[in-house]
Write a protein that holds these residues in place. Structure first.
Motif, PDB file in Angstrom:
ATOM      1  N   GLY A  62       0.807  -1.213   0.000  1.00  0.00           N
ATOM      2  CA  GLY A  62       0.000   0.000   0.000  1.00  0.00           C
ATOM      3  C   GLY A  62       0.839   1.261   0.000  1.00  0.00           C
ATOM      4  N   PHE A  63       1.901   1.282   0.806  1.00  0.00           N
ATOM      5  CA  PHE A  63       2.772   2.455   0.864  1.00  0.00           C
ATOM      6  C   PHE A  63       3.487   2.678  -0.462  1.00  0.00           C
ATOM      7  N   ALA A  64       3.896   1.593  -1.100  1.00  0.00           N
ATOM      8  CA  ALA A  64       4.599   1.711  -2.383  1.00  0.00           C
ATOM      9  C   ALA A  64       3.703   2.335  -3.451  1.00  0.00           C
ATOM     10  N   ALA A  65       2.405   2.105  -3.326  1.00  0.00           N
ATOM     11  CA  ALA A  65       1.460   2.631  -4.317  1.00  0.00           C
ATOM     12  C   ALA A  65       0.959   4.027  -3.975  1.00  0.00           C
ATOM     13  N   ALA A  66       1.186   4.461  -2.736  1.00  0.00           N
ATOM     14  CA  ALA A  66       0.653   5.750  -2.281  1.00  0.00           C
ATOM     15  C   ALA A  66       1.274   6.918  -3.046  1.00  0.00           C
ATOM     16  N   GLN A  67       0.441   7.894  -3.380  1.00  0.00           N
ATOM     17  CA  GLN A  67       0.885   9.054  -4.146  1.00  0.00           C
ATOM     18  C   GLN A  67       1.184  10.273  -3.280  1.00  0.00           C
ATOM     19  N   GLY A  68       0.655  10.314  -2.065  1.00  0.00           N
ATOM     20  CA  GLY A  68       0.757  11.504  -1.237  1.00  0.00           C
ATOM     21  C   GLY A  68       2.113  11.724  -0.602  1.00  0.00           C
ATOM     22  N   LYS A  69       2.392  12.984  -0.240  1.00  0.00           N
ATOM     23  CA  LYS A  69       3.626  13.272   0.488  1.00  0.00           C
ATOM     24  C   LYS A  69       3.443  12.984   1.978  1.00  0.00           C
ATOM     25  N   PHE A  70       2.181  12.879   2.424  1.00  0.00           N
ATOM     26  CA  PHE A  70       1.854  12.453   3.772  1.00  0.00           C
ATOM     27  C   PHE A  70       1.043  11.158   3.672  1.00  0.00           C
ATOM     28  N   ILE A  71       1.329  10.209   4.558  1.00  0.00           N
ATOM     29  CA  ILE A  71       0.607   8.938   4.561  1.00  0.00           C
ATOM     30  C   ILE A  71      -0.022   8.727   5.924  1.00  0.00           C
ATOM     31  N   VAL A  72      -1.304   8.373   5.929  1.00  0.00           N
ATOM     32  CA  VAL A  72      -2.001   7.974   7.145  1.00  0.00           C
ATOM     33  C   VAL A  72      -2.351   6.507   7.010  1.00  0.00           C
ATOM     34  N   MET A  73      -2.016   5.716   8.015  1.00  0.00           N
ATOM     35  CA  MET A  73      -2.303   4.287   7.984  1.00  0.00           C
ATOM     36  C   MET A  73      -3.304   3.936   9.083  1.00  0.00           C
ATOM     37  N   GLY A  74      -4.165   2.963   8.789  1.00  0.00           N
ATOM     38  CA  GLY A  74      -5.127   2.528   9.794  1.00  0.00           C
ATOM     39  C   GLY A  74      -5.874   1.299   9.317  1.00  0.00           C
ATOM     40  N   ASP A  75      -6.229   0.431  10.244  1.00  0.00           N
ATOM     41  CA  ASP A  75      -6.916  -0.806   9.912  1.00  0.00           C
ATOM     42  C   ASP A  75      -8.320  -0.542   9.376  1.00  0.00           C
ATOM     43  N   ALA A  76      -8.794  -1.459   8.546  1.00  0.00           N
ATOM     44  CA  ALA A  76     -10.095  -1.315   7.899  1.00  0.00           C
ATOM     45  C   ALA A  76     -11.215  -1.996   8.678  1.00  0.00           C
ATOM     46  N   ASP A  77     -11.008  -2.217   9.983  1.00  0.00           N
ATOM     47  CA  ASP A  77     -12.011  -2.922  10.787  1.00  0.00           C
ATOM     48  C   ASP A  77     -12.882  -1.981  11.614  1.00  0.00           C
ATOM     49  N   ASP A  78     -12.766  -0.683  11.389  1.00  0.00           N
ATOM     50  CA  ASP A  78     -13.552   0.358  12.053  1.00  0.00           C
ATOM     51  C   ASP A  78     -13.231   0.514  13.534  1.00  0.00           C
ATOM     52  N   THR A  79     -12.065   0.051  13.973  1.00  0.00           N
ATOM     53  CA  THR A  79     -11.641   0.298  15.346  1.00  0.00           C
ATOM     54  C   THR A  79     -11.033   1.694  15.490  1.00  0.00           C
ATOM     55  N   TYR A  80     -10.588   2.269  14.369  1.00  0.00           N
ATOM     56  CA  TYR A  80     -10.016   3.621  14.371  1.00  0.00           C
ATOM     57  C   TYR A  80     -10.965   4.582  13.664  1.00  0.00           C
ATOM     58  N   ASP A  81     -10.980   5.815  14.116  1.00  0.00           N
ATOM     59  CA  ASP A  81     -11.896   6.817  13.588  1.00  0.00           C
ATOM     60  C   ASP A  81     -11.227   7.618  12.483  1.00  0.00           C
ATOM     61  N   PHE A  82     -11.554   7.298  11.239  1.00  0.00           N
ATOM     62  CA  PHE A  82     -10.938   7.985  10.107  1.00  0.00           C
ATOM     63  C   PHE A  82     -11.473   9.400   9.902  1.00  0.00           C
ATOM     64  N   THR A  83     -12.502   9.792  10.652  1.00  0.00           N
ATOM     65  CA  THR A  83     -12.923  11.195  10.592  1.00  0.00           C
ATOM     66  C   THR A  83     -11.957  12.073  11.385  1.00  0.00           C
ATOM     67  N   ASP A  84     -11.016  11.444  12.093  1.00  0.00           N
ATOM     68  CA  ASP A  84     -10.044  12.152  12.932  1.00  0.00           C
ATOM     69  C   ASP A  84      -8.734  12.429  12.193  1.00  0.00           C
ATOM     70  N   LEU A  85      -8.771  12.378  10.877  1.00  0.00           N
ATOM     71  CA  LEU A  85      -7.543  12.500  10.089  1.00  0.00           C
ATOM     72  C   LEU A  85      -6.789  13.798  10.343  1.00  0.00           C
ATOM     73  N   GLY A  86      -7.521  14.873  10.613  1.00  0.00           N
ATOM     74  CA  GLY A  86      -6.867  16.167  10.778  1.00  0.00           C
ATOM     75  C   GLY A  86      -5.788  16.160  11.842  1.00  0.00           C
ATOM     76  N   ARG A  87      -6.032  15.455  12.947  1.00  0.00           N
ATOM     77  CA  ARG A  87      -5.052  15.451  14.038  1.00  0.00           C
ATOM     78  C   ARG A  87      -3.812  14.647  13.665  1.00  0.00           C
ATOM     79  N   PHE A  88      -3.892  13.830  12.621  1.00  0.00           N
ATOM     80  CA  PHE A  88      -2.724  13.088  12.148  1.00  0.00           C
ATOM     81  C   PHE A  88      -2.001  13.821  11.017  1.00  0.00           C
ATOM     82  N   ILE A  89      -2.678  14.749  10.372  1.00  0.00           N
ATOM     83  CA  ILE A  89      -2.088  15.470   9.246  1.00  0.00           C
ATOM     84  C   ILE A  89      -1.441  16.779   9.684  1.00  0.00           C
ATOM     85  N   ILE A  90      -2.121  17.545  10.518  1.00  0.00           N
ATOM     86  CA  ILE A  90      -1.627  18.870  10.924  1.00  0.00           C
ATOM     87  C   ILE A  90      -0.223  18.819  11.531  1.00  0.00           C
ATOM     88  N   PRO A  91       0.078  17.854  12.447  1.00  0.00           N
ATOM     89  CA  PRO A  91       1.440  17.824  13.014  1.00  0.00           C
ATOM     90  C   PRO A  91       2.529  17.606  11.964  1.00  0.00           C
TER      91      PRO A  91
END
Length: 233
Positions: free
Chosen positions: A78-107
């Protein structure tokens, strides 16, 4: 050639996650739109036999197929295929809240190289993590990693993280199993990356967990000891 207009790639490993994959993709896409960020979602399929791939394609996201089984193997594809200069990783089982992306991107914009979630310092919903993993397994493994490698990370196995493209290159990750989570922390510390740990919510997953607690813990310990002794994989 990479698409220079894409700022953030959200990468999700997937192995038979038809119950939750669509929810995770929708949350990630909504968050990117809300933030006004040009981004993409990449699903790294690890050999799903259910409707996961079809669901991902319905959402218009890119699907990367990784026949080699393993948590790390899926992420490396997945990382090898990613196009972005920033990468966010997270499991697809809905244990993590992907609406919270901002707190992982801003820093990352503020100069941090790696952002780690911490599931123990915010809300962990009842039943989200088995008692033995919550109070024995995770604290012990994180403690061993801190002791051996001098990290300050208190939840070294949290699966939601973000990092810059440059940081990924510097970490030179290689492992294909669950020990991939430990390898990332170790190599980030050794590369003197600027790391931030943030509290996140952790939710109960739908479907069957892919973790094999005893086997996976043994793999983490074996990797950490081997790496400490040899200083290489």
């Amino acid at each position: 050639m990479k698409n220079q207009s894409i700022e953030v790639s959200v990468v999700m490993p997937c192995l038979n996650e038809q119950e939750t994959l669509g929810t995770c993709i929708e949350k990630a896409q909504r968050a990117l739109n809300t933030l006004g960020v040009q981004g993409e979602v990449v699903v790294a399929d690890n050999g799903s036999t259910d409707e996961s791939v079809a669901i991902a394609e319905c959402f218009g996201v890119r699907v990367v197929h990784q026949p080699l089984r393993g948590y790390g193997a899926a992420y490396l594809a997945g990382f090898a295929a990613a196009q972005g200069k920033f990468i966010v990783m997270g499991d697809a089982d809905d244990t993590y809240d992907f609406t919270d992306l901002g707190r992982f991107i801003i820093p990352l914009h503020e100069g941090f190289d790696l952002v780690m979630g911490n599931r123990f310092k915010r809300e962990m919903l009842p039943g989200a993590m088995p008692w033995a993993r919550r109070y024995i397994g995770n604290p012990i493994l994180s403690g061993i990693l801190r002791w051996l490698f001098g990290t300050s990370i208190s939840d070294s196995h949290c699966g939601m993280r973000s990092f810059t493209e440059e940081a990924y290159t510097r970490m030179a990750l290689q492992t294909t199993g669950m020990e991939f989570a430990s390898e990332m922390v170790i190599k980030a510390v050794q590369a003197n990356l600027k790391i931030l740990e943030i509290p996140i919510n952790y939710y109960h997953r739908a479907g069957e967990s892919k973790l094999k607690p005893i086997r996976d813990a043994a793999r983490h310990i074996h990797f950490m000891l081997k790496y400490k002794i040899s200083d290489k994989i």
